[in-house]
Design a protein around this motif. Structure first.
Motif, short mmCIF file in Angstrom:
data_model
loop_
_atom_site.label_atom_id
_atom_site.label_comp_id
_atom_site.label_asym_id
_atom_site.label_seq_id
_atom_site.Cartn_x
_atom_site.Cartn_y
_atom_site.Cartn_z
N GLY A 132 8.42 14.53 2.24
CA GLY A 132 7.77 15.30 3.30
C GLY A 132 6.45 14.64 3.64
O GLY A 132 6.37 13.40 3.66
N PHE A 133 5.42 15.44 3.87
CA PHE A 133 4.12 14.87 4.26
C PHE A 133 3.43 14.23 3.06
O PHE A 133 3.06 14.92 2.11
N ILE A 134 3.24 12.92 3.11
CA ILE A 134 2.55 12.20 2.04
C ILE A 134 1.29 11.56 2.64
O ILE A 134 1.36 10.93 3.72
N ARG A 138 0.85 -1.20 0.00
CA ARG A 138 0.00 0.00 0.00
C ARG A 138 0.88 1.25 0.00
O ARG A 138 2.12 1.16 0.02
N GLY A 139 0.23 2.39 -0.01
CA GLY A 139 0.93 3.67 0.17
C GLY A 139 1.99 3.92 -0.89
O GLY A 139 1.80 3.63 -2.08
N ILE A 140 3.11 4.46 -0.44
CA ILE A 140 4.18 4.86 -1.36
C ILE A 140 4.73 3.65 -2.12
O ILE A 140 4.95 3.71 -3.33
N MET A 151 0.17 5.65 6.88
CA MET A 151 1.14 5.99 7.93
C MET A 151 0.83 7.36 8.54
O MET A 151 0.79 7.51 9.76
N THR A 152 0.58 8.35 7.69
CA THR A 152 0.27 9.69 8.23
C THR A 152 -1.13 9.70 8.85
O THR A 152 -1.38 10.42 9.82
N GLU A 153 -2.02 8.87 8.31
CA GLU A 153 -3.37 8.78 8.89
C GLU A 153 -3.28 8.20 10.31
O GLU A 153 -3.97 8.67 11.22
N SER A 185 14.20 7.69 2.60
CA SER A 185 14.51 8.44 3.81
C SER A 185 13.28 9.26 4.17
O SER A 185 12.14 8.85 3.93
N SER A 186 13.48 10.45 4.74
CA SER A 186 12.34 11.28 5.16
C SER A 186 12.87 12.65 5.56
O SER A 186 14.04 12.78 5.98
N THR A 187 12.01 13.66 5.48
CA THR A 187 12.39 14.97 6.03
C THR A 187 12.65 14.85 7.53
O THR A 187 13.35 15.68 8.11
N ASP A 237 5.96 -7.47 1.05
CA ASP A 237 5.39 -6.83 2.23
C ASP A 237 5.24 -7.92 3.29
O ASP A 237 5.47 -9.10 3.01
N LEU A 238 4.85 -7.53 4.49
CA LEU A 238 4.75 -8.52 5.57
C LEU A 238 3.78 -9.64 5.20
O LEU A 238 4.03 -10.81 5.48
N ASP A 239 2.67 -9.27 4.57
CA ASP A 239 1.61 -10.22 4.25
C ASP A 239 1.44 -10.30 2.73
O ASP A 239 1.07 -9.30 2.10
N ASN A 282 11.69 0.52 0.79
CA ASN A 282 10.61 1.43 1.17
C ASN A 282 9.90 1.02 2.45
O ASN A 282 9.28 1.87 3.10
N ALA A 283 9.98 -0.25 2.84
CA ALA A 283 9.22 -0.72 4.02
C ALA A 283 9.54 0.15 5.23
O ALA A 283 10.70 0.50 5.46
N GLY A 284 8.51 0.50 5.97
CA GLY A 284 8.77 1.35 7.13
C GLY A 284 7.68 1.25 8.17
O GLY A 284 6.55 0.87 7.88
P1 NAP Z 1 2.56 2.70 4.97
O1 NAP Z 1 1.34 3.09 4.22
O2 NAP Z 1 2.47 2.42 6.41
O3 NAP Z 1 3.22 1.47 4.20
C1 NAP Z 1 4.36 0.84 4.71
C2 NAP Z 1 4.31 -0.62 4.30
O4 NAP Z 1 5.49 -1.25 4.82
C3 NAP Z 1 3.11 -1.35 4.90
O5 NAP Z 1 2.45 -2.12 3.93
C4 NAP Z 1 3.74 -2.19 6.00
O6 NAP Z 1 3.08 -3.42 6.24
C5 NAP Z 1 5.11 -2.49 5.37
N1 NAP Z 1 6.04 -2.98 6.37
C6 NAP Z 1 6.17 -2.59 7.67
N2 NAP Z 1 7.13 -3.30 8.29
C7 NAP Z 1 7.62 -4.16 7.36
C8 NAP Z 1 8.61 -5.17 7.39
N3 NAP Z 1 9.32 -5.45 8.51
N4 NAP Z 1 8.86 -5.88 6.26
C9 NAP Z 1 8.16 -5.62 5.13
N5 NAP Z 1 7.20 -4.70 5.04
C10 NAP Z 1 6.94 -3.97 6.14
O7 NAP Z 1 3.69 3.83 4.83
P2 NAP Z 1 4.03 4.88 3.67
O8 NAP Z 1 3.57 6.20 4.13
O9 NAP Z 1 3.65 4.35 2.34
O10 NAP Z 1 5.63 4.89 3.84
C11 NAP Z 1 6.52 4.20 2.97
C12 NAP Z 1 7.93 4.64 3.30
O11 NAP Z 1 8.04 6.06 3.14
C13 NAP Z 1 8.36 4.34 4.73
O12 NAP Z 1 9.72 3.99 4.76
C14 NAP Z 1 8.16 5.67 5.42
O13 NAP Z 1 8.98 5.79 6.55
C15 NAP Z 1 8.55 6.63 4.31
N6 NAP Z 1 8.01 7.98 4.46
C16 NAP Z 1 6.68 8.22 4.49
C17 NAP Z 1 6.23 9.52 4.62
C18 NAP Z 1 4.77 9.88 4.67
O14 NAP Z 1 4.43 11.06 4.90
N7 NAP Z 1 3.85 8.96 4.45
C19 NAP Z 1 7.14 10.58 4.75
C20 NAP Z 1 8.50 10.29 4.71
C21 NAP Z 1 8.93 8.99 4.56
P3 NAP Z 1 1.93 -3.52 7.40
O15 NAP Z 1 0.81 -2.72 6.88
O16 NAP Z 1 1.63 -4.97 7.48
O17 NAP Z 1 2.56 -2.93 8.62
#
Ligand code: NAP
Length: 250
Positions: free
Chosen positions: A182-184, A13-15, A188-190, A138-140, A34-36, A87-89
């Motif tokens: 930045g803010f996406i 999902r997400g990014i 995660m942000t939700e 990475s991230s801001t 992804d995890l699942d 990208n996982a986070g």
């Molecule tokens: P997200 O919607 O929470 O998606 C992250 C995905 O990573 C989820 O599907 C999650 O699975 C998976 N994940 C978590 N732990 C894992 C593991 N150990 N192994 C494999 N997959 C794993 O987050 P996102 O906003 O798309 O963020 C993606 C990346 O961008 C992250 O690294 C985040 O830190 C970075 N980022 C995001 C933002 C933002 O504003 N959204 C800003 C800066 C950086 P589960 O759902 O099962 O946990």
């Protein structure tokens, strides 16, 4: 683009989902991790809709043997993975005095150990091919963010990791770069909005007041930056951190 095999972690999902879709549009077959594995179904469908192949794998990026197995499976089903997007986070936000050691370790394990294990497992295919692309998320927050001592340390760590791999792998035709969003608007942000007790709409409105382009980011904004780094024509761009935040950050 020549047909390449990419792996995107956290791609359910997400990014990560947007990145997987975009790389498919760019001509890549994609290992969707992804995890699942079941949670990756929509991403796999989106990749296949572009005419490219995809395989979904349930893989915890912080688990060494799971990572090695997943990379081997991608290689045997799609071909040698030569593009990797780490990208996982996860977030485990808290103020320092309330942060548990387990919160610290989880964030380090997923972001840093995860990127390390995935990069180590895939670099062989890239150096053998004489071509490769690694893009780290990475991230801001790497610049400091209240309540994120663990996350900002990990995201800053990824920048050092990126530059070091760029130095080590450059002579094999492999570039290594980082995107710092930045803010996406994602789950995660939700979840952060929920944690601090405001609606997601309110949180986005607050964020927009600090963003020069006057809107929050979308996953496709980040996918576009990843696509640039992964492009054949970006071979002279390495060891860089691109902030994608709707304005300058410092
Ligand atoms: P997200 O919607 O929470 O998606 C992250 C995905 O990573 C989820 O599907 C999650 O699975 C998976 N994940 C978590 N732990 C894992 C593991 N150990 N192994 C494999 N997959 C794993 O987050 P996102 O906003 O798309 O963020 C993606 C990346 O961008 C992250 O690294 C985040 O830190 C970075 N980022 C995001 C933002 C933002 O504003 N959204 C800003 C800066 C950086 P589960 O759902 O099962 O946990």
């Amino acid at each position: 683009m020549t047909k390449r095999v990419a792996i995107v972690t956290g791609a359910a999902r997400g990014i990560g989902a947007a990145v997987a879709r975009r790389l498919a549009e760019d001509g890549c077959d994609v290992g969707v991790l992804d995890l699942d594995a079941e949670a990756c179904a929509a991403t796999v469908e989106a990749v296949r809709a572009t005419g490219r192949a995809a395989v979904a794998l349930g893989t915890d990026v912080s688990d060494e043997s799971a990572v090695n197995e997943a990379v081997a499976t991608v290689s045997s089903t799609l071909g040698p993975p030569v593009i990797l997007v780490n990208n996982a986070g996860v977030l485990r936000d808290n103020l320092l005095f309330k942060m548990e050691l387990s919160d610290w370790r989880t964030v380090m394990d997923v972001h840093l150990a995860g990127a390390f294990l995935m990069s180590r497992a895939t670099q062989r295919f890239m150096t053998e091919t004489g071509w490769g692309r690694i893009v780290n998320m990475s991230s801001t927050s790497a610049l400091g963010n209240r309540g994120q001592a663990n996350y900002s340390a990990a995201k800053a760590g990824l920048q050092g990791f990126t530059k070091t791999l760029a130095i080590e792998l450059g002579r094999f035709g492999v570039t290594v770069n980082a995107v710092a969003p930045g803010f996406i608007a994602t789950a995660m942000t939700e979840a952060t909005a929920q944690r601090i007790g405001v609606s997601f709409e309110q949180m986005q409105e607050m964020a927009v007041t600090q963003i020069p382009v006057g809107r929050v980011g979308q996953p496709d904004d980040i996918a576009n930056a990843v696509s640039f780094f992964a492009d054949e024509r970006s071979g002279f761009v390495s060891g860089q951190v691109l902030y994608v935040a709707g304005g300058p950050v410092n």
